[in-house]
Scaffold this motif. Structure first.
Motif, PDB file in Angstrom:
ATOM      1  N   VAL A 159       0.856  -1.179   0.000  1.00 36.23           N
ATOM      2  CA  VAL A 159       0.000   0.000   0.000  1.00 36.23           C
ATOM      3  C   VAL A 159       0.894   1.231   0.000  1.00 36.23           C
ATOM      4  O   VAL A 159       2.077   1.160   0.332  1.00 36.23           O
ATOM      5  N   ALA A 160       0.304   2.371  -0.365  1.00 36.19           N
ATOM      6  CA  ALA A 160       1.090   3.601  -0.411  1.00 36.19           C
ATOM      7  C   ALA A 160       0.161   4.800  -0.307  1.00 36.19           C
ATOM      8  O   ALA A 160      -1.049   4.699  -0.501  1.00 36.19           O
ATOM      9  N   SER A 161       0.760   5.957  -0.006  1.00 32.72           N
ATOM     10  CA  SER A 161       0.028   7.224  -0.005  1.00 32.72           C
ATOM     11  C   SER A 161       0.944   8.293  -0.570  1.00 32.72           C
ATOM     12  O   SER A 161       2.168   8.132  -0.612  1.00 32.72           O
ATOM     13  N   GLY A 162       0.346   9.408  -1.006  1.00 34.78           N
ATOM     14  CA  GLY A 162       1.177  10.445  -1.589  1.00 34.78           C
ATOM     15  C   GLY A 162       0.478  11.771  -1.739  1.00 34.78           C
ATOM     16  O   GLY A 162      -0.709  11.918  -1.439  1.00 34.78           O
ATOM     17  N   ASP A 163       1.252  12.757  -2.206  1.00 32.77           N
ATOM     18  CA  ASP A 163       0.782  14.117  -2.486  1.00 32.77           C
ATOM     19  C   ASP A 163      -0.111  14.673  -1.374  1.00 32.77           C
ATOM     20  O   ASP A 163      -1.264  15.043  -1.613  1.00 32.77           O
ATOM     21  N   PRO A 164       0.391  14.751  -0.146  1.00 32.46           N
ATOM     22  CA  PRO A 164      -0.448  15.246   0.957  1.00 32.46           C
ATOM     23  C   PRO A 164      -0.810  16.714   0.795  1.00 32.46           C
ATOM     24  O   PRO A 164      -0.024  17.519   0.277  1.00 32.46           O
ATOM     25  N   THR A 165      -2.003  17.051   1.243  1.00 31.02           N
ATOM     26  CA  THR A 165      -2.488  18.419   1.342  1.00 31.02           C
ATOM     27  C   THR A 165      -2.891  18.651   2.793  1.00 31.02           C
ATOM     28  O   THR A 165      -2.903  17.706   3.596  1.00 31.02           O
TER      29      THR A 165
ATOM     30  N   GLY B  75      -5.867  16.178   3.329  1.00 32.68           N
ATOM     31  CA  GLY B  75      -5.931  14.818   2.836  1.00 32.68           C
ATOM     32  C   GLY B  75      -4.697  14.386   2.076  1.00 32.68           C
ATOM     33  O   GLY B  75      -3.615  14.972   2.180  1.00 32.68           O
ATOM     34  N   MET B  76      -4.895  13.367   1.262  1.00 30.63           N
ATOM     35  CA  MET B  76      -3.819  12.761   0.467  1.00 30.63           C
ATOM     36  C   MET B  76      -4.464  11.771  -0.496  1.00 30.63           C
ATOM     37  O   MET B  76      -5.676  11.549  -0.445  1.00 30.63           O
ATOM     38  N   VAL B  77      -3.675  11.170  -1.356  1.00 18.45           N
ATOM     39  CA  VAL B  77      -4.159  10.082  -2.200  1.00 18.45           C
ATOM     40  C   VAL B  77      -3.614   8.775  -1.639  1.00 18.45           C
ATOM     41  O   VAL B  77      -2.458   8.705  -1.191  1.00 18.45           O
ATOM     42  N   LEU B  78      -4.465   7.749  -1.618  1.00 19.97           N
ATOM     43  CA  LEU B  78      -4.058   6.410  -1.196  1.00 19.97           C
ATOM     44  C   LEU B  78      -3.919   5.529  -2.439  1.00 19.97           C
ATOM     45  O   LEU B  78      -4.487   5.818  -3.492  1.00 19.97           O
ATOM     46  N   TRP B  79      -3.175   4.445  -2.293  1.00 15.04           N
ATOM     47  CA  TRP B  79      -2.950   3.556  -3.443  1.00 15.04           C
ATOM     48  C   TRP B  79      -2.820   2.118  -2.990  1.00 15.04           C
ATOM     49  O   TRP B  79      -2.238   1.815  -1.943  1.00 15.04           O
ATOM     50  N   THR B  80      -3.349   1.211  -3.792  1.00 13.67           N
ATOM     51  CA  THR B  80      -2.980  -0.197  -3.773  1.00 13.67           C
ATOM     52  C   THR B  80      -3.349  -0.797  -5.116  1.00 13.67           C
ATOM     53  O   THR B  80      -4.047  -0.182  -5.924  1.00 13.67           O
ATOM     54  N   ARG B  81      -2.868  -2.013  -5.349  1.00  8.85           N
ATOM     55  CA  ARG B  81      -3.216  -2.747  -6.569  1.00  8.85           C
ATOM     56  C   ARG B  81      -3.455  -4.199  -6.193  1.00  8.85           C
ATOM     57  O   ARG B  81      -2.662  -4.789  -5.442  1.00  8.85           O
ATOM     58  N   LEU B  82      -4.541  -4.766  -6.690  1.00 11.68           N
ATOM     59  CA  LEU B  82      -4.847  -6.166  -6.430  1.00 11.68           C
ATOM     60  C   LEU B  82      -4.038  -7.029  -7.396  1.00 11.68           C
ATOM     61  O   LEU B  82      -4.246  -6.962  -8.617  1.00 11.68           O
TER      62      LEU B  82
ATOM     63  N   PRO C 296       1.269   6.327  -5.973  1.00  8.40           N
ATOM     64  CA  PRO C 296       0.222   7.101  -5.299  1.00  8.40           C
ATOM     65  C   PRO C 296       0.071   8.478  -5.948  1.00  8.40           C
ATOM     66  O   PRO C 296       0.522   9.496  -5.419  1.00  8.40           O
ATOM     67  N   LEU C 297      -0.550   8.496  -7.119  1.00 12.28           N
ATOM     68  CA  LEU C 297      -0.744   9.709  -7.899  1.00 12.28           C
ATOM     69  C   LEU C 297      -2.231  10.042  -7.978  1.00 12.28           C
ATOM     70  O   LEU C 297      -3.079   9.149  -8.020  1.00 12.28           O
TER      71      LEU C 297
END
Length: 552
Positions: A45-51, A54-61, A285-286
């Motif tokens: 899992v990952a996160s990025g571009d915090p404000t 908030g932020m954006v979260l990421w994962t891939r199945l 995490p874009l």
């Protein structure tokens, strides 16, 4: 007590639950997950571009991350992925939850964007696909606009060729006390993987050079299954960009790198570039604003840390004029390198960058940059030999940017750079044709995580660079990353190195520390042993912030 990974995530806590395809709202239907035969969260899992909110979260199945077709083994059907954001690691205080739809077209990746959180604080997040719960990630929001934070701590890293060594540096990054990780490019390498990396056999379908979507997806999977990288992603939010190896070595805008004549096969490179951009988005995490459209992706953007610092992430690949040459004599290429119409940023990005410098109130202007900005002469004699893949190939634009920053009174301009597989600390000069021109900023170039193998401290190439470039104050060619601590008086830059990467388990050492004082452009040596040791002194940042001949 916290839920086990096999328990279901409850949905419906504070915050609205939006159904997303990766990030975009669609219908209200749920898409049932298959009965997983293997863990679908093999890529972490990952996160990025915090404000501030908030932020954006990421994962891939990807239950089968090395499936030869690049699909990750998740089948053809969409899957609804639930997510939660909480104030505590046990998820007893959930503050946001929702759904995202993972589709085959997006390699079953999701990028939910979170809003409505409190500024400048840590949160925890996790995903669920069917009955399987992901590892827990930790992330944080940025300080509020106008806030006056005391400090910013981050590391920057780049260049992690999987076949060149182990990602041990990321285990050490995960153990650091940080707000953020900045990745400056070459997250993957597109070139062929041959033979066997110690400790892991490379399946035959993973070895050819990546040229299509399946190939690029497999390259990301190869990196992302590495536990140290997963730890660092799960520990901090990241700011990511790309350099050349995410597509093709030394590519430039519509031109490929070394191995394809774009004048003969332009359509081939367009297809390859579009595939590479798509795979990058699927694995990072874009935000939706970074989702590619064909061959284009919008990567230049800013991160603000209150009024203390602003990080401007540049894109020096998509809009540049093709290189005059990869390496050449300055006398031969001087006129072309200095031509006013040559650009590494493109007109629109250049104006966006300069406009940001003019209007930002941040004390520290940090430029996330892929290729070395300062002049790097490779010839210690009277001739000058430079790499025209770097800013040395775009002299007029470099001079314009540095002069504009000085003329507009930018308080502290610090450039952070990757690409070279070497550590540099250097002054940035307004005009390199005039050795007496003013120093207007500082540049710290970070070494590679693995690319180039074990590396060395200083060798003949480094000695030539130091002899030929009076603005270059430090050179080192070991592997590792750069740790930065910024407060209102001082930038502290620690070059963190590992002695080897061709086997796991390397310790990390601080090879040297350089500082930049508020309002005083240029780098200052603060601590540098004769050779790397297992210990380093505790440096008092308050003392370093005061003028002292002892650390010059």
């Amino acid at each position: 007590m916290g839920m086990s990974r096999r328990q279901l995530l409850g949905v419906g806590a504070a915050g609205s639950a939006a159904l997303l395809v990766g990030t975009s709202a669609v219908s209200s239907s749920r898409f049932r997950a298959p009965r997983w035969s293997h863990d679908p969260f093999t890529l972490g899992v990952a996160s990025g571009d915090p404000t501030p909110d908030g932020m954006v979260l990421w994962t891939r199945l990807a239950p089968d991350p090395f499936a030869p077709d690049g699909s990750g083994g998740s089948g053809r059907s969409p899957v609804t992925v639930d997510y939660q954001v909480a104030e505590d690691e046990a998820f007893t205080r959930v503050v946001r939850s929702g759904e995202a739809v993972a589709t085959r077209e997006s390699a079953h990746s999701v990028h939910p964007e979170i809003h409505g959180l409190a500024p400048d604080r840590w949160y925890y997040y996790r995903f669920r696909a069917g009955s399987v719960i992901s590892p827990v990630g930790r992330t944080r929001t940025a300080p509020a606009a106008g806030a006056r934070p005391d400090r910013l701590r981050f590391v920057f890293a780049s260049c992690q060729a999987w076949s060149d060594g182990y990602y041990t540096a990321y285990d050490h990054i995960a153990d650091e006390d940080l707000d953020l990780v900045v990745h400056l490019g070459d997250y993957i390498y597109e070139d062929a993987v041959s033979g066997q990396r110690t400790g892991r056999w490379v399946e035959s379908h993973l070895r050819p050079e990546a040229r299509d979507l399946a190939g690029y997806r497999l390259r990301y999977a190869l990196s992302k299954v590495e536990a140290p990288l997963q730890r660092a992603h799960a520990r901090f939010p990241w700011l990511v960009t790309m350099d050349d190896h995410e597509v093709d070595d030394n590519w430039a805008s519509g031109s490929s790198g070394l191995d394809l004549d774009i004048d003969v096969l332009p359509a081939v490179f367009r297809r390859r570039r579009a595939a590479a951009m798509r795979a990058m988005y699927e694995h990072q995490p874009l935000r939706l604003t970074q989702r590619p459209s064909g061959t284009r992706v919008h990567l230049h953007r800013r991160y603000s840390h209150g009024d203390l610092a602003e990080i401007t992430m540049l894109d020096t690949r998509q809009y540049r004029t093709r290189q005059a040459s990869l390496n050449g004599d300055l006398t031969t290429h001087r006129r072309q390198r200095r031509a006013a119409d040559r650009t590494i940023l493109g007109a629109a990005q250049r104006e966006w960058f300069l406009d940001g410098l003019a209007h930002s109130d941040a004390r520290w202007q940090i430029i996330g940059n892929q290729v070395v900005m300062g002049q790097t002469d490779h010839d210690p004699g009277p001739a000058i030999s430079v790499s025209t893949d770097a800013w040395d190939g775009y002299v007029a634009e470099r001079d314009t940017l540095l002069a504009t920053a000085a003329d507009r009174g930018v308080r502290n301009l610090v450039v952070i750079t990757g690409d070279r597989h070497e550590n540099y600390a250097a002054d940035l000069r307004r005009d390199y044709a005039d050795p007496d021109s003013a120093v207007v900023g500082s540049e710290f170039t970070g070494t590679s995580v693995t690319s180039g193998g074990d590396g060395v401290d200083v060798y003949d190439h480094g000695r030539r660079l130091l002899a030929a470039n009076p603005d270059l104050k430090f050179f080192n060619a070991q592997r590792g990353y750069v740790r930065v601590e910024v407060d209102r008086q001082l930038w502290r830059n620690d070059f963190r190195v590992v002695p080897y990467v061709t086997r796991p388990g390397a310790p990390v050492l601080t090879r040297a520390t350089y500082v930049v004082r508020d309002g005083e452009p240029g780098v200052i040596e603060a601590w540098r042993p004769d050779r790397a040791t297992d210990s380093e002194p505790e440096l008092d940042l308050d003392d370093l912030a005061q003028p002292s001949e002892s650390i010059r």
